[in-house]
Design an enzyme around this catalytic site. Structure first.
Site, PDB file in Angstrom:
ATOM      1  N   ASP A  75       0.834  -1.197   0.000  1.00 57.55           N
ATOM      2  CA  ASP A  75       0.000   0.000   0.000  1.00 57.55           C
ATOM      3  C   ASP A  75       0.876   1.257   0.000  1.00 57.55           C
ATOM      4  OD1 ASP A  75      -2.815   1.015   0.421  1.00 57.55           O
ATOM      5  OD2 ASP A  75      -1.845   1.958   2.146  1.00 57.55           O
TER       6      ASP A  75
ATOM      7  N   GLU B  97       2.003  -0.153  -4.808  1.00 54.18           N
ATOM      8  CA  GLU B  97       0.986   0.806  -5.267  1.00 54.18           C
ATOM      9  C   GLU B  97       1.643   2.183  -5.267  1.00 54.18           C
ATOM     10  OE1 GLU B  97      -3.268   2.760  -3.879  1.00 54.18           O
ATOM     11  OE2 GLU B  97      -1.673   2.375  -2.462  1.00 54.18           O
TER      12      GLU B  97
HETATM   13  C1  BGC Z   1      -5.587   2.231  -0.248  1.00 60.56           C
HETATM   14  C2  BGC Z   1      -6.764   2.984   0.281  1.00 60.56           C
HETATM   15  C3  BGC Z   1      -6.389   3.546   1.631  1.00 60.56           C
HETATM   16  C4  BGC Z   1      -5.098   4.355   1.562  1.00 60.56           C
HETATM   17  C5  BGC Z   1      -4.529   4.620   2.899  1.00 60.56           C
HETATM   18  C6  BGC Z   1      -4.601   3.362  -0.441  1.00 60.56           C
HETATM   19  O1  BGC Z   1      -4.016   3.593  -1.493  1.00 60.56           O
HETATM   20  O2  BGC Z   1      -5.812   1.532  -1.431  1.00 60.56           O
HETATM   21  O3  BGC Z   1      -7.918   2.211   0.345  1.00 60.56           O
HETATM   22  O4  BGC Z   1      -7.417   4.370   2.097  1.00 60.56           O
HETATM   23  O5  BGC Z   1      -4.110   3.674   0.831  1.00 60.56           O
HETATM   24  O6  BGC Z   1      -4.014   3.449   3.433  1.00 60.56           O
END
Ligand code: BGC
Length: 550
Positions: free
Chosen positions: A213, A282
Site C-alpha cells: 500500500d 501501489e
Molecule cells: C488504499 C486505500 C487507503 C489508503 C490509505 C490506499 O491507497 O488503497 O484504500 O485508504 O491507501 O491506506
C-alpha cells in the site's frame, strides 16, 4: 499514429516468475461473503468461495487488509500487523485459506500497509505518550512554528492539513491520510527492521507476496520542507478528486523520496530469501507515477512490479489514450513490469466511470487481458457491476463524507458481492450488510450468469483462458501499436508465435485490414469477415493468431 516495439521475454517462464503476466483477482474481504451473520464479509467466506475464484481461471488472489484494526479506514489502519481482526476470523482460518488456495493452484497476496499504522497501534500509543519513550521517534513528530501552526504545508489525501496536534508532547504528528493513521518514521532503522520482520512473519505462513500500500509514501523529507504549488494546468484527478486541495501541490517532499529505494532493496532481499514471492507496489502520484514506477522496478533488486494508476483514472478509455499510456510506459519504464487494472476498491467502477455497455465491458476486458504486464481484476467487475449510487446517510467512507456531494467517496464500488439472484442481499449475508446491495446488482448475481455463455461472467472466463492458452499474451513483446480513430491495434509477439489484437473503442462499425500473413481469428466479439478485411461493430474486438514459420 504510434508504432514502437518492446523486447519480448522467453515464453517458458521460470517458476519463480509466475507473477509475470499473471491475472490477479482482488478480494475486498468486508464485501465478499459473510459467513458469521454480522453483515460483514470474513475469511471463512473467502475460503468457501475459492472454487468460484478458481473457476474464473485467475492465477492469484490479492486480499485487502484483514489485520487487527479499529476500521476507521476499513483495515488500512492497522493496529496489529501480526494478527487477523476477529471481525474477519483468526490466524488459523487464514492458514487454512492459504492451504486451500494453494491446493487449487491459486497464489495468495496480502496487502501490507506500512506507510502508516492506526493511532490505536501500541507503537503509536507509546510514541505519543512522551518525547523520550523508546518509541518516541517511531512516528514523524515536529514542533510547531513559533506562531503555533504546523511545521509545513503538507496536506492529507483525505482533506485538510497532514498534521495533527498532540497536546501530551506539545508537537504535531504527520498523517498522509486520516488523523487516526499516523505516519511511521522510516528514517528510524528500528522501524524499518520491525517492518521487514512483519514481512517474514507472513512469508513463513506461506503467502506468495504482497501488494504494498502507498509504497511511495514511506519516507518523507527529513528536513520537512514544504511542497511547491502545482500549476492549475498540471492538476489531474488520478489520485485525488479535483475538489481536493491535495492536487494543488507538487509532492516532492512529503512522498517520492529517493531514500525509499534503500528500503525497497531491503524488502526485496527478504523476499528473495523465500523464493518466488512477489512485491507489487501501489504508486500513487498523479504527475510522476510512471517515472516512479520505473525507478522502483528497474533491475532485479527492487520491486517486481508496480500497480499503475493510468487506467484507473476518470479519463474515458479510447484508442488514443491507451496508445499514449503504452507509449509513455515504453519510453519511461521500458524495463519495468506494470500491473494494469481498470477497477479497485478506491475508484468508481469502470462500467460506470466510462459509461460502458455490456459489449463495451467485454471489449475493454479483452484489451486488458491482451496488454503486456500483469492484470488486476476487482471482485464484481466480472459480473458487470456498476457503481452503487448511495445516499449521504448510507456512506461509510470518511473520505466521501468529507467531500460530499462533489465527491462521493469509495463506498459505491465496495458494496457486497452478489452471489445468488434470488436470495436476500444477493446471497452475501443473511442480515443487513454493512453497505446496501443495489437491486440492479442482485440481477447480475453469479447464479444469473453462470450458465449463460453470452454473459459478462462467461466472457471473463473465456478471455482469461485465452491468456492461459497463449503465453505470448503474458510475456511476449507488444509491437506495432497503433491508434487510428477508435481502432487500437497491436501485435503480441515472440519468435515462433504472434497474435494480432484489434479493438474498436468507439460506437460506430469500422473496417480493419488484417496484417499480411496467414491469420485465423481465435477470439473476439462483434466481428465478421468482409473481403480480405474484418468489420468490427462498435465496441468489439478481434484476436487473431499466426504461426510464424509453421
Ligand atoms: C488504499 C486505500 C487507503 C489508503 C490509505 C490506499 O491507497 O488503497 O484504500 O485508504 O491507501 O491506506
Amino acid at each position: 499514429m504510434l508504432d514502437q516495439t518492446t523486447e519480448s521475454l522467453p515464453l517458458v517462464q521460470n517458476r519463480n516468475d509466475w507473477w509475470k503476466g499473471a491475472v490477479i483477482y482482488q478480494i475486498y474481504p468486508r464485501s465478499f461473503q459473510d459467513t458469521d451473520g454480522d453483515g460483514i464479509g470474513d475469511l471463512n467466506g473467502i475460503l468457501n468461495r475459492l472454487p468460484y475464484v478458481r473457476s474464473l481461471g485467475v492465477d492469484a488472489i490479492w486480499i485487502s487488509p484483514f489485520f487487527r484494526s479499529p476500521m476507521h479506514d476499513f483495515g488500512y489502519d492497522v493496529s496489529d500487523y501480526r494478527d487477523v481482526d476477529p471481525l474477519f476470523g483468526s490466524l488459523e482460518i487464514f492458514d487454512e485459506l492459504v492451504r486451500r488456495a494453494h491446493s487449487l493452484g491459486l497464489k495468495v497476496l496480502i496487502d501490507l500497509v506500512f506507510s502508516h499504522t492506526s493511532d490505536c497501534h501500541p507503537w503509536f500509543v507509546q510514541s505519543r505518550s512522551s518525547r523520550n519513550n523508546p518509541k518516541a521517534d517511531w512516528y514523524v513528530w515536529a514542533d510547531p512554528n513559533p506562531d503555533g501552526t504546523p511545521p509545513n504545508n503538507w496536506l492529507s489525501v483525505f482533506g485538510g492539513t497532514a498534521w495533527e496536534w498532540e497536546t501530551g508532547r506539545g508537537q504535531y504528528f504527520l498523517h498522509n491520510f486520516l488523523a487516526t493513521q499516523p505516519d511511521l518514521n522510516f528514517h528510524n532503522a528500528e522501524v524499518r527492521e520491525e517492518l521487514l520482520d512483519v514481512m517474514r512473519f507472513w512469508l513463513r505462513r506461506g503467502v506468495d507476496g504482497f501488494r504494498l500500500d502507498t509504497v511511495n509514501f514511506y519516507f518523507c523529507d527529513a528536513e520537512l520542507r514544504s511542497n511547491p504549488a502545482l500549476p492549475d494546468n498540471e492538476r489531474s484527478d488520478d489520485i485525488a478528486p479535483k475538489v481536493n486541495p491535495y492536487n494543488f501541490q507538487r509532492h516532492i517532499y512529503d512522498k517520492n523520496r529517493p531514500e525509499n529505494l534503500g528500503f525497497l532493496r531491503a524488502m526485496r532481499g527478504v523476499l528473495d530469501g523465500f523464493g518466488g514471492r512477489l512485491a507489487m507496489g501501489e504508486v500513487g502520484d498523479a504527475q510522476r507515477g510512471l517515472e516512479i514506477m520505473s525507478e522502483y522496478t528497474s533491475g532485479d533488486g527492487l520491486l517486481h512490479s508496480c500497480y499503475a494508476f493510468d487506467l484507473l483514472s476518470g479519463d474515458r478509455i479510447s484508442a488514443e489514450r491507451v496508445a499514449a499510456i503504452m507509449h509513455r510506459f515504453n519510453v519511461m519504464a521500458a524495463d519495468s513490469w506494470a500491473t494494469w487494472a481498470f477497477s479497485n476498491h478506491d475508484v468508481v467502477r469502470h462500467a460506470t466511470r466510462w459509461g460502458l455497455s455490456e459489449a463495451a465491458q467485454k471489449t475493454v476486458l479483452t484489451l486488458l487481458i491482451c496488454l503486456r504486464g500483469s492484470v488486476c481484476l476487482f471482485q464484481g467487475e466480472e459480473l458487470g457491476l456498476t457503481e452503487a449510487q448511495l445516499n449521504r446517510e448510507e456512506l461509510r467512507d470518511p473520505y466521501g463524507i468529507r467531500f460530499w456531494p462533489r465527491f462521493r467517496g469509495r463506498d459505491g464500488c465496495r458494496t457486497p458481492m452478489v452471489w445468488d439472484a434470488s436470495a436476500e442481499n444477493g446471497g452475501f449475508s443473511d442480515v443487513k450488510p454493512w453497505l446496501p446491495v443495489p437491486e440492479g446488482h442482485r440481477r447480475s448475481a453469479v447464479t444469473a450468469q453462470d450458465s449463460n455463455s453470452d454473459s459478462i461472467l462467461a466472457h471473463y472466463r473465456k478471455a482469461i483462458q485465452l491468456r492461459r492458452d497463449w503465453p505470448v499474451l503474458k510475456t511476449g513483446g507488444l509491437l506495432e501499436l497503433r491508434a487510428e480513430g477508435p481502432i487500437l491495434s497491436f501485435h503480441r509477439g515472440a519468435a515462433d508465435s504472434r497474435l494480432y489484437c484489434a479493438f474498436n473503442l468507439g460506437d460506430e462499425e469500422k473496417e480493419v485490414s488484417m496484417p499480411d500473413g496467414n491469420w485465423s481469428v481465435l477470439f473476439g466479439t462483434g466481428n465478421r469477415p468482409s473481403g480480405g478485411a474484418l468489420r468490427l461493430e462498435g465496441w468489439s474486438c478481434v484476436i487473431a493468431g499466426e504461426e510464424i514459420g509453421g
